[in-house]
Design an enzyme around this catalytic site. Structure first.
Site, PDB file in Angstrom:
ATOM      1  N   GLY A   1      26.730 115.355  80.586  1.00  0.00           N
ATOM      2  CA  GLY A   1      27.986 114.647  80.348  1.00  0.00           C
ATOM      3  C   GLY A   1      27.756 113.271  79.734  1.00  0.00           C
ATOM      4  O   GLY A   1      28.458 112.866  78.814  1.00  0.00           O
ATOM      5  N   HIS A   2      26.735 112.572  80.240  1.00  0.00           N
ATOM      6  CA  HIS A   2      26.504 111.167  79.841  1.00  0.00           C
ATOM      7  C   HIS A   2      26.221 111.050  78.345  1.00  0.00           C
ATOM      8  O   HIS A   2      26.873 110.254  77.645  1.00  0.00           O
ATOM      9  CB  HIS A   2      25.317 110.646  80.651  1.00  0.00           C
ATOM     10  CG  HIS A   2      25.037 109.186  80.539  1.00  0.00           C
ATOM     11  ND1 HIS A   2      25.901 108.218  80.989  1.00  0.00           N
ATOM     12  CD2 HIS A   2      23.963 108.512  80.033  1.00  0.00           C
ATOM     13  CE1 HIS A   2      25.375 107.017  80.770  1.00  0.00           C
ATOM     14  NE2 HIS A   2      24.200 107.174  80.187  1.00  0.00           N
TER      15      HIS A   2
ATOM     16  N   ASN B   1      33.485 108.164  78.736  1.00  0.00           N
ATOM     17  CA  ASN B   1      32.662 108.397  79.933  1.00  0.00           C
ATOM     18  C   ASN B   1      33.278 107.759  81.178  1.00  0.00           C
ATOM     19  O   ASN B   1      32.863 108.069  82.293  1.00  0.00           O
ATOM     20  CB  ASN B   1      31.236 107.876  79.717  1.00  0.00           C
ATOM     21  CG  ASN B   1      30.326 108.964  79.172  1.00  0.00           C
ATOM     22  OD1 ASN B   1      30.734 110.122  79.064  1.00  0.00           O
ATOM     23  ND2 ASN B   1      29.115 108.611  78.818  1.00  0.00           N
ATOM     24  N   TYR B   2      34.251 106.853  80.994  1.00  0.00           N
ATOM     25  CA  TYR B   2      35.015 106.367  82.151  1.00  0.00           C
ATOM     26  C   TYR B   2      36.374 107.071  82.099  1.00  0.00           C
ATOM     27  O   TYR B   2      37.423 106.431  81.970  1.00  0.00           O
ATOM     28  CB  TYR B   2      35.169 104.840  82.109  1.00  0.00           C
ATOM     29  CG  TYR B   2      33.852 104.090  82.136  1.00  0.00           C
ATOM     30  CD1 TYR B   2      32.723 104.649  82.736  1.00  0.00           C
ATOM     31  CD2 TYR B   2      33.727 102.821  81.580  1.00  0.00           C
ATOM     32  CE1 TYR B   2      31.506 103.968  82.755  1.00  0.00           C
ATOM     33  CE2 TYR B   2      32.519 102.135  81.603  1.00  0.00           C
ATOM     34  CZ  TYR B   2      31.414 102.722  82.189  1.00  0.00           C
ATOM     35  OH  TYR B   2      30.206 102.042  82.211  1.00  0.00           O
TER      36      TYR B   2
ATOM     37  N   ARG C   1      28.938 121.888  84.372  1.00  0.00           N
ATOM     38  CA  ARG C   1      28.632 120.686  85.145  1.00  0.00           C
ATOM     39  C   ARG C   1      27.135 120.384  85.048  1.00  0.00           C
ATOM     40  O   ARG C   1      26.304 121.265  85.222  1.00  0.00           O
ATOM     41  CB  ARG C   1      29.019 120.899  86.610  1.00  0.00           C
ATOM     42  CG  ARG C   1      28.779 119.677  87.464  1.00  0.00           C
ATOM     43  CD  ARG C   1      29.487 119.763  88.793  1.00  0.00           C
ATOM     44  NE  ARG C   1      28.770 120.558  89.768  1.00  0.00           N
ATOM     45  CZ  ARG C   1      29.051 120.589  91.062  1.00  0.00           C
ATOM     46  NH1 ARG C   1      30.088 119.894  91.531  1.00  0.00           N
ATOM     47  NH2 ARG C   1      28.366 121.316  91.888  1.00  0.00           N
TER      48      ARG C   1
ATOM     49  N   TYR D   1      36.865 104.167  76.995  1.00  0.00           N
ATOM     50  CA  TYR D   1      35.541 104.808  76.927  1.00  0.00           C
ATOM     51  C   TYR D   1      35.630 106.169  77.613  1.00  0.00           C
ATOM     52  O   TYR D   1      35.948 106.240  78.798  1.00  0.00           O
ATOM     53  CB  TYR D   1      34.536 103.886  77.621  1.00  0.00           C
ATOM     54  CG  TYR D   1      33.116 104.399  77.719  1.00  0.00           C
ATOM     55  CD1 TYR D   1      32.569 105.269  76.776  1.00  0.00           C
ATOM     56  CD2 TYR D   1      32.286 103.986  78.759  1.00  0.00           C
ATOM     57  CE1 TYR D   1      31.254 105.702  76.881  1.00  0.00           C
ATOM     58  CE2 TYR D   1      30.967 104.412  78.867  1.00  0.00           C
ATOM     59  CZ  TYR D   1      30.468 105.275  77.925  1.00  0.00           C
ATOM     60  OH  TYR D   1      29.160 105.714  78.026  1.00  0.00           O
TER      61      TYR D   1
HETATM   62  P1  FDA Z   1      29.689 116.024  84.700  1.00  0.00           P
HETATM   63  O1  FDA Z   1      28.731 117.106  84.997  1.00  0.00           O
HETATM   64  O2  FDA Z   1      30.805 115.809  85.662  1.00  0.00           O
HETATM   65  O3  FDA Z   1      30.229 116.211  83.233  1.00  0.00           O
HETATM   66  C1  FDA Z   1      31.122 115.310  82.607  1.00  0.00           C
HETATM   67  C2  FDA Z   1      31.864 116.021  81.462  1.00  0.00           C
HETATM   68  O4  FDA Z   1      30.921 116.547  80.523  1.00  0.00           O
HETATM   69  C3  FDA Z   1      32.682 117.246  81.936  1.00  0.00           C
HETATM   70  O5  FDA Z   1      33.776 117.417  81.077  1.00  0.00           O
HETATM   71  C4  FDA Z   1      31.698 118.381  81.759  1.00  0.00           C
HETATM   72  O6  FDA Z   1      32.316 119.647  81.646  1.00  0.00           O
HETATM   73  C5  FDA Z   1      30.982 117.976  80.485  1.00  0.00           C
HETATM   74  N1  FDA Z   1      29.593 118.451  80.467  1.00  0.00           N
HETATM   75  C6  FDA Z   1      28.663 118.303  81.444  1.00  0.00           C
HETATM   76  N2  FDA Z   1      27.522 118.858  81.060  1.00  0.00           N
HETATM   77  C7  FDA Z   1      27.714 119.363  79.828  1.00  0.00           C
HETATM   78  C8  FDA Z   1      26.866 120.075  78.927  1.00  0.00           C
HETATM   79  N3  FDA Z   1      25.616 120.354  79.247  1.00  0.00           N
HETATM   80  N4  FDA Z   1      27.384 120.489  77.747  1.00  0.00           N
HETATM   81  C9  FDA Z   1      28.670 120.205  77.423  1.00  0.00           C
HETATM   82  N5  FDA Z   1      29.505 119.531  78.242  1.00  0.00           N
HETATM   83  C10 FDA Z   1      29.034 119.108  79.435  1.00  0.00           C
HETATM   84  N6  FDA Z   1      28.414 105.721  82.156  1.00  0.00           N
HETATM   85  C11 FDA Z   1      27.744 104.839  81.347  1.00  0.00           C
HETATM   86  O7  FDA Z   1      27.896 104.900  80.127  1.00  0.00           O
HETATM   87  N7  FDA Z   1      26.886 103.934  81.894  1.00  0.00           N
HETATM   88  C12 FDA Z   1      26.645 103.856  83.227  1.00  0.00           C
HETATM   89  O8  FDA Z   1      25.858 103.027  83.670  1.00  0.00           O
HETATM   90  C13 FDA Z   1      27.340 104.773  84.078  1.00  0.00           C
HETATM   91  N8  FDA Z   1      27.169 104.725  85.437  1.00  0.00           N
HETATM   92  C14 FDA Z   1      27.868 105.603  86.248  1.00  0.00           C
HETATM   93  C15 FDA Z   1      27.710 105.531  87.641  1.00  0.00           C
HETATM   94  C16 FDA Z   1      28.447 106.395  88.469  1.00  0.00           C
HETATM   95  C17 FDA Z   1      28.262 106.314  89.957  1.00  0.00           C
HETATM   96  C18 FDA Z   1      29.337 107.329  87.901  1.00  0.00           C
HETATM   97  C19 FDA Z   1      30.151 108.238  88.781  1.00  0.00           C
HETATM   98  C20 FDA Z   1      29.487 107.406  86.525  1.00  0.00           C
HETATM   99  C21 FDA Z   1      28.770 106.543  85.685  1.00  0.00           C
HETATM  100  N9  FDA Z   1      28.913 106.578  84.299  1.00  0.00           N
HETATM  101  C22 FDA Z   1      28.221 105.700  83.505  1.00  0.00           C
HETATM  102  C23 FDA Z   1      29.845 107.544  83.693  1.00  0.00           C
HETATM  103  C24 FDA Z   1      29.087 108.785  83.230  1.00  0.00           C
HETATM  104  O9  FDA Z   1      28.403 108.501  82.038  1.00  0.00           O
HETATM  105  C25 FDA Z   1      30.086 109.932  82.945  1.00  0.00           C
HETATM  106  O10 FDA Z   1      30.838 110.215  84.084  1.00  0.00           O
HETATM  107  C26 FDA Z   1      29.355 111.179  82.456  1.00  0.00           C
HETATM  108  O11 FDA Z   1      30.252 112.042  81.829  1.00  0.00           O
HETATM  109  C27 FDA Z   1      28.680 111.898  83.609  1.00  0.00           C
HETATM  110  O12 FDA Z   1      27.907 112.971  83.172  1.00  0.00           O
HETATM  111  P2  FDA Z   1      27.544 114.105  84.237  1.00  0.00           P
HETATM  112  O13 FDA Z   1      26.756 115.145  83.550  1.00  0.00           O
HETATM  113  O14 FDA Z   1      26.975 113.474  85.461  1.00  0.00           O
HETATM  114  O15 FDA Z   1      28.977 114.608  84.650  1.00  0.00           O
END
Ligand code: FDA
Length: 524
Positions: free
Chosen positions: A179-180, A468-469, A106, A466
């Site tokens: 994740g992003h 990421n959604y 995460r 997509y």
């Molecule tokens: P999180 O930690 O939940 O990880 C997401 C996925 O990636 C999981 O499967 C995780 O295991 C894996 N992962 C995380 N870290 C990793 C690492 N270091 N190595 C390998 N795998 C890893 N998207 C977009 O394109 N444009 C936007 O403007 C937005 N805005 C937005 C707003 C809000 C409020 C939300 C909830 C979501 C978005 N998103 C978005 C979507 C966002 O890009 C997507 O949910 C990403 O996966 C989030 O990454 P996190 O690291 O926060 O998530």
């Protein structure tokens, strides 16, 4: 009052917590105990938290953005490890593998379906909250960003060093780069510079053997796969090297809203025809929502230039919008980040460093890609769906423009394939505040009906989505064990022809399928 940075908080308490965690874990499952022993053999300084110890829940909940996954019935990790450096990530991988535990990584916790912190089988969360430094090299026009950093931290650190560089990522500052960037990363600079993942030039990754690889040692195929192939399938990215992009000193942001009775439909019809053809410097996103019983459309604009230049462009190509200089505000790029994230543009920039977002709600989303503009009849049909939604519901749709740089990049340059054939992308959203299965079912059913209604009017074969959604309705497997055929159900929608290559890369670099989740890339 400024909220303390969670990374500092966690580091301060880790020594104490290791002690608590070990003592508690002694009375837990043998697998958990063995994992802890293994971790301690690797290093005595790796912070981890066991259930029923102080801070376990605080840390687990700290980055959960979707209340659907914060209930008492949501499966919880056996332990949460919060590495302080890359070697701790390596140790976590080695010990999970040795003891047959599923590892979920995460970064920002924004996964739409909670896949970074839930699982059907016993699992460990490796939370990268303590690995989030951002090292900007202005001379080189690049930055090394550790995977636990948030977008807000990246943008803030870039602006701290330079007002002529920016980075093309998403609009919400609490989103994690782990994740992003792994899934693409779309934001207001996408038409000018592409996605975040299009601007990654190196990375450090811990593979399933616990080795650290960089671009050179992982090779171009694996480096290709981690830039858009979705997080959680290929390894733990511990850092990205990003290419900064030039931004002008002055950008202009504007917002114009019209209700249906003010001619909003005609504006959407026109926007669909032109938004993807506009100069790359001009980004106009559309939001459809219901305000009480009225339907409203909002046009949010970001322009890489001054108000005068923007008015000239818009008055030529989209005069129907009736944009006036009083609708526009000039600012720096970093202020536009604040503005698109609903902060006052003149406010303190350090709000971008605050990882904890107080506004968390229940939500479910789905995405679509569009090749041909919707007709007025289709738009009316969408509004009917909005009218039909229960009073307590907050239906919403975002239409994001494509074209520009997004269209110039080849479909297989990175795994994100949705390029020149699309004019825009739609995100369908249902938000709600009421707890309980009834509210949840009502909202999710409504969203599925809307998605069903949209079927004939969006991309077909595949119906592109997509990653990421993330949307588990597209298909999912229990514990990441899908066959190739099963995984094609979502893989082809997310990656189209690139799915095939992702499977090959996965099979070569993680043949035992150690890195997996409910929608991961399968092994053949
Ligand atoms: P999180 O930690 O939940 O990880 C997401 C996925 O990636 C999981 O499967 C995780 O295991 C894996 N992962 C995380 N870290 C990793 C690492 N270091 N190595 C390998 N795998 C890893 N998207 C977009 O394109 N444009 C936007 O403007 C937005 N805005 C937005 C707003 C809000 C409020 C939300 C909830 C979501 C978005 N998103 C978005 C979507 C966002 O890009 C997507 O949910 C990403 O996966 C989030 O990454 P996190 O690291 O926060 O998530």
């Amino acid at each position: 009052m400024e909220t303390p940075k969670s990374s500092t908080l966690f580091s301060q308490f880790y020594v104490l917590l290791v002690v608590f965690s070990i003592s508690c874990s002694a009375s837990s499952s043998p697998v958990q105990d063995n994992f802890v022993l293994c971790l301690n053999n690797q290093s005595s300084k790796i912070p981890f938290y066991a259930p029923n110890t102080p801070f376990y829940s605080t840390i687990l909940q700290s980055s959960i953005k979707n209340l659907r996954f914060l209930s008492s019935t949501t499966p919880k990790p056996q332990l949460i490890v919060t590495p302080l450096d890359d070697s701790h990530v390596q140790a976590s991988v080695i010990c999970c593998r040795k003891h047959g535990l599923q590892l979920k990584v995460r970064s920002g916790g924004h996964d739409y379906e909670g896949l970074s912190y839930t699982s059907d089988v016993p699992f460990i969360v490796v939370d990268l909250v303590n690995i989030g430094s951002v090292d900007v090299n202005v001379e080189e026009g690049s930055a090394w960003v550790q995977a636990g950093a948030t977008l807000g931290e990246v943008y803030y650190k870039i602006a701290e060093k330079s007002r002529t560089y920016g980075f093309p990522g998403g609009t919400c500052h609490t989103v994690g780069v782990g994740g992003h960037f792994s899934g693409g990363g779309y934001g207001t600079l996408a038409r000018k510079f592409g996605l975040a993942a299009d601007n990654i030039i190196d990375a450090r990754l811990v593979n399933a053997n616990g080795e650290i690889l960089d671009r050179k040692s992982m090779g171009e195929d694996l480096f290709w796969a981690i830039r858009g192939g979705g997080g959680g399938s290929f390894g733990v990215v511990v850092a990205w090297k990003i290419k900064l992009v030039p931004v002008p000193q002055t950008v202009t942001v504007s917002m114009v809203s019209r209700f249906l009775e003010q001619g909003a439909n005609a504006l959407v019809l026109k926007w669909q025809r032109i938004a993807h053809t506009l100069p790359k410097e001009l980004f106009i996103r559309v939001q459809l929502c219901r305000v009480d019983t009225r339907m409203r459309v909002t046009f949010q604009t970001m322009y890489l230039g001054t108000t005068d230049q923007l008015l000239k462009e818009v008055n030529q190509s989209f005069p129907e919008l009736g944009l006036r200089s009083s609708d526009c505000a000039e600012m720096s790029w970093i202020q536009s980040i604040l503005s698109f994230d609903d902060f006052p543009k003149d406010g303190a920039l350090d709000v971008l460093l605050n990882r904890t977002q107080t506004l968390t709600r229940f939500f479910k989303a789905k995405s679509d890609f569009v090749k041909e503009p919707f007709s007025e009849t289709v738009l009316r049909g969408i509004w009917k769906q909005f009218y039909d939604a229960d009073e307590a519901m907050q239906p919403m749709m975002f239409l994001s423009p494509y074209g520009g740089r997004l269209s110039e990049i080849g479909e297989s340059e990175i795994p994100f394939p949705h390029r020149k054939e699309y004019i825009n992308e739609v995100q369908h959203l249902a938000w709600w505040d009421k707890e309980g299965i009834e509210a949840s079912n009502k909202n999710i059913d409504w969203l599925r009906r809307l998605y069903g209604y949209m079927t004939p009017y969006v991309s077909q074969s595949p119906r592109a989505s997509y990653i990421n959604y993330r949307d588990l309705d597209l298909g999912h497997s229990s514990n990441g064990t899908a066959t190739y055929a099963q995984a094609s159900a979502w893989g082809v929608k997310y990656f189209n022809n690139n799915f095939e290559k992702l499977v090959q890369v996965k099979s070569k670099f993680d043949p035992d399928n150690f890195f997996r989740n409910e929608q991961s890339i399968p092994v053949v």
